[in-house]
Motif scaffolding. Sequence first.
Motif, short mmCIF file in Angstrom:
data_model
loop_
_atom_site.label_atom_id
_atom_site.label_comp_id
_atom_site.label_asym_id
_atom_site.label_seq_id
_atom_site.Cartn_x
_atom_site.Cartn_y
_atom_site.Cartn_z
N TYR A 90 -15.74 -17.41 10.58
CA TYR A 90 -16.59 -16.27 10.28
C TYR A 90 -15.86 -15.29 9.36
O TYR A 90 -14.63 -15.17 9.41
N CYS A 91 -16.64 -14.57 8.58
CA CYS A 91 -16.09 -13.44 7.85
C CYS A 91 -16.81 -12.18 8.30
O CYS A 91 -17.94 -12.23 8.82
N ALA A 92 -16.14 -11.04 8.09
CA ALA A 92 -16.71 -9.76 8.48
C ALA A 92 -16.00 -8.67 7.69
O ALA A 92 -14.88 -8.87 7.21
N VAL A 93 -16.62 -7.52 7.58
CA VAL A 93 -15.99 -6.38 6.91
C VAL A 93 -15.35 -5.49 7.96
O VAL A 93 -15.84 -5.37 9.08
N GLY A 94 -14.26 -4.87 7.57
CA GLY A 94 -13.56 -4.01 8.51
C GLY A 94 -12.35 -3.39 7.88
O GLY A 94 -12.12 -3.55 6.68
N PRO A 95 -11.54 -2.70 8.65
CA PRO A 95 -10.37 -2.03 8.11
C PRO A 95 -9.24 -3.02 7.83
O PRO A 95 -9.00 -3.94 8.62
N TYR A 96 -8.57 -2.82 6.73
CA TYR A 96 -7.41 -3.65 6.45
C TYR A 96 -6.26 -3.21 7.33
O TYR A 96 -6.10 -2.04 7.65
#
Length: 122
Positions: free
Chosen positions: A95-101
């Motif tokens: 899975y991919c997702a957006v979030g804080p690095y």
Amino acid sequence: QVQLVESGGGLVQAGGSLRLSCTASGRTFSWYAVGWFRQVPGKEREFVGTIDRTGDSTDYSDSAKGRFTISRDNAKTTVYLQMNSLKPEDTAVYYCAVGPYGTTRTYLFDDWGQGTQVTVSS
């Protein structure tokens, strides 16, 4: 909200390679770091790696270091996960997702894609 779609999964023999893609639509993709995760039935979702907004910085799990590479093309609103030297234990839904690095914490990521199955045969 960002809509993410993973693709590129499949069946590969141990030692082989696959490149997964995570393509985004919606709000400005380049604003976000993107993480890759994987999950096996009955187990928690596991951090694989992440890339910052510009693509200048990446971070990987110990199991991914040296074998997996994350890159991004913001013009194509796509993040890639190049997986080499695959092992049977890499078998999972990715899975991919957006979030804080800079974090590996799954709960800090949002807008998950539907996942793509990777199966590595021995």
